[in-house]
Write a protein that holds these residues in place. Structure first.
Motif, PDB file in Angstrom:
ATOM      1  N   VAL A 178       8.783 -49.212 -43.439  1.00  0.00           N
ATOM      2  CA  VAL A 178       7.404 -49.281 -42.815  1.00  0.00           C
ATOM      3  C   VAL A 178       6.658 -48.087 -43.124  1.00  0.00           C
ATOM      4  N   SER A 179       7.177 -46.934 -43.328  1.00  0.00           N
ATOM      5  CA  SER A 179       6.237 -45.830 -43.699  1.00  0.00           C
ATOM      6  C   SER A 179       6.201 -46.053 -45.498  1.00  0.00           C
ATOM      7  N   HIS A 180       7.067 -46.280 -45.863  1.00  0.00           N
ATOM      8  CA  HIS A 180       7.080 -46.367 -47.581  1.00  0.00           C
ATOM      9  C   HIS A 180       5.968 -47.320 -47.796  1.00  0.00           C
ATOM     10  N   VAL A 181       5.962 -48.700 -47.284  1.00  0.00           N
ATOM     11  CA  VAL A 181       4.999 -49.593 -47.671  1.00  0.00           C
ATOM     12  C   VAL A 181       3.778 -49.052 -47.211  1.00  0.00           C
ATOM     13  N   THR A 182       3.396 -48.496 -45.944  1.00  0.00           N
ATOM     14  CA  THR A 182       2.057 -47.927 -45.768  1.00  0.00           C
ATOM     15  C   THR A 182       1.732 -46.894 -46.662  1.00  0.00           C
ATOM     16  N   GLU A 183       2.662 -45.981 -47.132  1.00  0.00           N
ATOM     17  CA  GLU A 183       2.136 -45.007 -47.807  1.00  0.00           C
ATOM     18  C   GLU A 183       1.602 -45.409 -49.293  1.00  0.00           C
ATOM     19  N   GLU A 184       2.240 -46.536 -49.773  1.00  0.00           N
ATOM     20  CA  GLU A 184       2.068 -47.042 -51.126  1.00  0.00           C
ATOM     21  C   GLU A 184       0.577 -47.666 -50.924  1.00  0.00           C
ATOM     22  N   ALA A 185       0.512 -48.399 -49.774  1.00  0.00           N
ATOM     23  CA  ALA A 185      -0.865 -49.034 -49.707  1.00  0.00           C
ATOM     24  C   ALA A 185      -2.017 -48.037 -49.586  1.00  0.00           C
ATOM     25  N   VAL A 186      -1.877 -47.060 -48.631  1.00  0.00           N
ATOM     26  CA  VAL A 186      -2.708 -46.016 -48.388  1.00  0.00           C
ATOM     27  C   VAL A 186      -3.141 -45.186 -49.758  1.00  0.00           C
ATOM     28  N   VAL A 187      -1.976 -44.850 -50.557  1.00  0.00           N
ATOM     29  CA  VAL A 187      -2.335 -43.858 -51.640  1.00  0.00           C
ATOM     30  C   VAL A 187      -2.840 -44.575 -52.926  1.00  0.00           C
ATOM     31  N   GLY A 188      -2.461 -45.984 -52.834  1.00  0.00           N
ATOM     32  CA  GLY A 188      -2.940 -46.814 -54.079  1.00  0.00           C
ATOM     33  C   GLY A 188      -4.011 -47.793 -53.591  1.00  0.00           C
ATOM     34  N   HIS A 189      -5.058 -47.371 -52.374  1.00  0.00           N
ATOM     35  CA  HIS A 189      -6.050 -48.438 -52.018  1.00  0.00           C
ATOM     36  C   HIS A 189      -6.899 -48.654 -52.945  1.00  0.00           C
ATOM     37  N   GLN A 190      -7.374 -47.892 -54.010  1.00  0.00           N
ATOM     38  CA  GLN A 190      -8.250 -48.392 -54.754  1.00  0.00           C
ATOM     39  C   GLN A 190      -7.538 -49.372 -55.765  1.00  0.00           C
ATOM     40  N   VAL A 192      -5.354 -51.516 -54.959  1.00  0.00           N
ATOM     41  CA  VAL A 192      -5.090 -52.769 -53.961  1.00  0.00           C
ATOM     42  C   VAL A 192      -6.452 -53.506 -54.102  1.00  0.00           C
ATOM     43  N   LYS A 193      -7.501 -52.836 -53.752  1.00  0.00           N
ATOM     44  CA  LYS A 193      -8.771 -53.431 -53.762  1.00  0.00           C
ATOM     45  C   LYS A 193      -9.335 -54.006 -55.012  1.00  0.00           C
ATOM     46  N   VAL A 194      -8.984 -53.243 -56.123  1.00  0.00           N
ATOM     47  CA  VAL A 194      -9.558 -53.747 -57.442  1.00  0.00           C
ATOM     48  C   VAL A 194      -9.022 -55.075 -57.840  1.00  0.00           C
ATOM     49  N   PHE A 195      -7.376 -55.071 -57.739  1.00  0.00           N
ATOM     50  CA  PHE A 195      -6.672 -56.193 -58.111  1.00  0.00           C
ATOM     51  C   PHE A 195      -6.368 -57.024 -56.978  1.00  0.00           C
ATOM     52  N   GLN A 196      -7.298 -57.102 -55.721  1.00  0.00           N
ATOM     53  CA  GLN A 196      -7.215 -57.852 -54.792  1.00  0.00           C
ATOM     54  C   GLN A 196      -5.598 -58.078 -54.395  1.00  0.00           C
ATOM     55  N   GLY A 197      -5.076 -57.005 -53.975  1.00  0.00           N
ATOM     56  CA  GLY A 197      -3.601 -57.092 -53.369  1.00  0.00           C
ATOM     57  C   GLY A 197      -3.510 -57.022 -51.832  1.00  0.00           C
ATOM     58  N   GLN A 198      -4.662 -57.232 -51.295  1.00  0.00           N
ATOM     59  CA  GLN A 198      -4.504 -56.893 -49.877  1.00  0.00           C
ATOM     60  C   GLN A 198      -3.697 -58.041 -49.247  1.00  0.00           C
ATOM     61  N   ASP A 199      -3.480 -59.338 -49.625  1.00  0.00           N
ATOM     62  CA  ASP A 199      -2.796 -60.289 -49.002  1.00  0.00           C
ATOM     63  C   ASP A 199      -1.379 -60.003 -49.180  1.00  0.00           C
ATOM     64  N   ALA A 200      -1.034 -59.405 -50.513  1.00  0.00           N
ATOM     65  CA  ALA A 200       0.149 -59.281 -50.795  1.00  0.00           C
ATOM     66  C   ALA A 200       0.821 -57.844 -50.113  1.00  0.00           C
ATOM     67  N   GLU A 201       0.001 -56.952 -49.974  1.00  0.00           N
ATOM     68  CA  GLU A 201       0.361 -55.857 -49.371  1.00  0.00           C
ATOM     69  C   GLU A 201       0.574 -56.086 -47.755  1.00  0.00           C
ATOM     70  N   SER A 202      -0.467 -56.879 -47.174  1.00  0.00           N
ATOM     71  CA  SER A 202      -0.231 -57.350 -45.906  1.00  0.00           C
ATOM     72  C   SER A 202       1.188 -58.299 -45.580  1.00  0.00           C
ATOM     73  N   GLU A 203       1.494 -59.195 -46.532  1.00  0.00           N
ATOM     74  CA  GLU A 203       2.777 -59.624 -46.296  1.00  0.00           C
ATOM     75  C   GLU A 203       3.690 -58.853 -46.450  1.00  0.00           C
ATOM     76  N   ARG A 204       3.684 -57.818 -47.346  1.00  0.00           N
ATOM     77  CA  ARG A 204       5.050 -57.004 -47.336  1.00  0.00           C
ATOM     78  C   ARG A 204       5.131 -56.165 -46.066  1.00  0.00           C
ATOM     79  N   PHE A 205       3.809 -55.851 -45.655  1.00  0.00           N
ATOM     80  CA  PHE A 205       3.953 -54.982 -44.314  1.00  0.00           C
ATOM     81  C   PHE A 205       4.502 -55.808 -43.290  1.00  0.00           C
ATOM     82  N   ARG A 206       3.900 -57.152 -43.086  1.00  0.00           N
ATOM     83  CA  ARG A 206       4.282 -58.036 -42.064  1.00  0.00           C
ATOM     84  C   ARG A 206       5.702 -58.185 -41.911  1.00  0.00           C
TER      85      ARG A 206
END
Length: 562
Positions: A178-190, A192-206
């Motif tokens: 959980v911490s690892h997935v969160t860290e990657e999404a937070v650190v790489g937020h730009q 994630v947003k540019v490549f529209q990876g929100q759904d993929a990251e949400s699915e990984r976290f879920r």
């Protein structure tokens, strides 16, 4: 404090048992025999019992909490110190999120085990013991019925504890994910947003979050099962008590007060026995967490077998037939690499990405230990130097700039440089052409840069890193893409500063932009971990080999029209 806690918890439990013991004389003497005077004495006794219990509860809980938190604070400090002492290969195998989770989540599990769980365990065990003593004083024969609970408790503790520990380990691993997935999404937020990876990251976290939830529910189910087993056994013991106590032979032996006190004492043993199964859950979580922490603390530290102490080396470096592979790789990253770097000279390492340039530079401060060959510093093997003395000779500016959540001055004068004077810090900043933007910051050198320098631009962060290297004034300088984040104008200013500084140091420059190393004394071309060419910039261009092709490729792209 631990002994004080034990005494306090024991006193609290004893007073609870004494309170139940008071039921017998309350019924037999006060209500049956109508002894009013004794009733007043009993009321005074109750007041004393309440005061002693309050004192015992406060001193016991505070003493045990103090001890537990002291243990956890020391454990966290030792774990953090272990992170600082572990070799680079360890961090290659573990994600930052998992390591942070061990320091935050796992250590808190240990904290719960050595504070709440131990306090509750000692209090409940002592309470059961004192209640048994009360029951024995009332009727040894009826007290024997309580022994029916012993097999049930033993089975629950033995069987369930193993299951608890297994599930706890899986929960802690899942929390690390959980911490690892969160860290990657937070650190790489730009990204994630540019490549529209929100759904993929949400699915990984879920996915990891749901796995953690299910493991917690399995833990809760096991806890409720164990608690229910204790309650069933206790209920059977109470039924047996009622059946036996109401037999004609027993009715002649016991009074109403004795039976009532005995009954309440037996009922009072049920909650602590049930709580002990909950304590078992906390204890197994703590044991599993402590095990994961101790595995890291027991992991091999950086090997420092050197005994040679030195204040400052001259800076002669030689690589002789050096080979290296990562633990997880079968293919060698470096293969039979040999070249010399004379003191005070500048050697540039060039080649395609993945050729081993950064790895080769990382062997010099012994971030990794080479498997074959020799690396000599002033004619002595690197392993002969004490590790702190060796690293004191080297300054590093990496392509991945690391700044800390401190002031600009604190980042320049970092670590062993913290005693540097204000004048020396200003001079280093000036030489790195960083003073021009530092003076425009709200508080100058005292401006907070934010986490990893997020309040600064890429070029500004890199110039602070260069200023840090200049302040160290080490005889060996490693520049790993040190100008990669700078614009053309800033790069020229930095190149002028670096050329002045490099005249007095042995410098290894790693560069993809070949225009930045034209004045190097030596260029070493690496390809797939091997040295394929060595010479000056001009000589290699004239030779028309791999370096010349790299140079022509870069400049043909640079000259291409937009």
């Amino acid at each position: 404090m631990f002994l004080l806690g034990i005494v306090g918890v024991s006193l609290d439990a004893a007073m609870q048992a004494v309170f139940i013991k008071f039921i017998e004389p309350l019924i037999d003497r006060v209500f049956v025999e109508k002894d009013a005077q004794f009733g007043l004495l009993l009321a005074g006794g109750v007041v004393i019992v309440i005061l002693l219990r309050v004192i015992g509860n406060f001193t016991g809980t505070y003493g045990m909490e103090w001890t537990g938190r002291r243990v956890v604070a020391d454990l966290r400090a030792e774990l953090f110190d272990s992170y600082l002492a572990l070799p680079a290969t360890f961090f290659d195998r573990h994600s930052a999120g998992q390591l942070i989770s061990k320091l935050a989540y796992n250590s808190e599990q240990v904290a719960q085990a050595v504070t709440n769980a131990i306090v509750s365990a000692i209090r409940d065990i002592m309470l059961v013991v004192y209640l048994l003593l009360v029951m024995l004083s009332l009727s040894p024969r009826l007290t024997a019925i309580m022994l029916m609970l012993v097999p049930a408790v033993a089975i629950v503790v033995t069987v369930v504890s193993r299951r608890f520990r297994k599930i706890s380990r899986r929960i802690q691993d899942s929390m690390g994910d959980v911490s690892h997935v969160t860290e990657e999404a937070v650190v790489g937020h730009q990204v994630v947003k540019v490549f529209q990876g929100q759904d993929a990251e949400s699915e990984r976290f879920r996915t990891v979050n749901e796995r953690t939830r299910r493991l917690h529910m399995r833990m809760i189910a096991m806890h409720m099962l164990s608690s229910s087993m204790i309650q069933i056994a206790a209920g059977a013991a109470l039924v047996a008590l009622l059946v036996i106590a109401t037999r004609p032979g027993m009715l002649e032996e016991i009074t109403a007060g004795t039976f009532t006190s005995l009954f309440f004492a037996m009922v009072a043993t049920i909650p602590p026995l049930k709580r002990l199964t909950g304590v078992q859950t906390q204890m197994q979580k703590g044991i599993a967490a402590a095990d994961s922490i101790f595995r890291i603390m027991d992991a091999p530290r950086e090997v420092d077998s050197g005994s040679l102490a030195v204040q400052r080396v001259d800076g002669d470096i030689e690589f002789r037939n050096v080979s290296f592979r990562y633990d997880s790789s079968q293919r060698p990253i470096l293969n039979d690499v040999s070249f010399a770097v004379p003191r005070g000279s500048v050697t540039a390492l060039v080649g395609q990405s993945g050729g081993g340039k950064t790895t080769l530079a990382g062997l010099l401060p012994r971030f990794y230990n080479y498997s074959e060959g020799h690396i000599l510093l002033d004619g002595r093997e690197l392993a002969e130097y004490r590790l702190p003395d060796l690293r004191r000779q080297i300054a590093l500016v990496s392509q991945e700039v690391i700044l800390f959540n401190d002031t600009v001055a604190g980042n320049i004068a970092y670590g062993s440089l913290s005693g540097a004077s204000r004048e020396d810090i200003l001079q280093a900043a000036r030489s790195a052409h960083a003073l021009e933007f530092i003076e425009r910051l709200p508080d100058g050198l005292d401006t907070q840069v934010g986490e990893n320098g997020t309040l600064l631009s890429g070029g500004q962060r890199q110039r602070i890193a260069i200023a840090r290297a200049l302040l160290k004034n080490a005889p060996v300088l490693i520049l790993d893409e040190a100008t990669s984040a700078l614009d053309t104008e800033s790069e020229k200013a930095i190149q002028d500063a670096l050329e002045e500084v490099m005249r007095h140091r042995t410098t290894i420059v790693i560069a993809h932009r070949l225009s930045t190393i034209e004045n190097a004394d030596q260029v070493v071309v690496l390809e797939q971990g091997r040295v394929i060419e060595t010479g000056t910039h001009a000589a290699l261009l004239e030779r028309g080999g791999a370096y010349a092709r790299l140079y022509q490729t870069q400049f043909s792209h640079a000259a291409a029209p937009d």
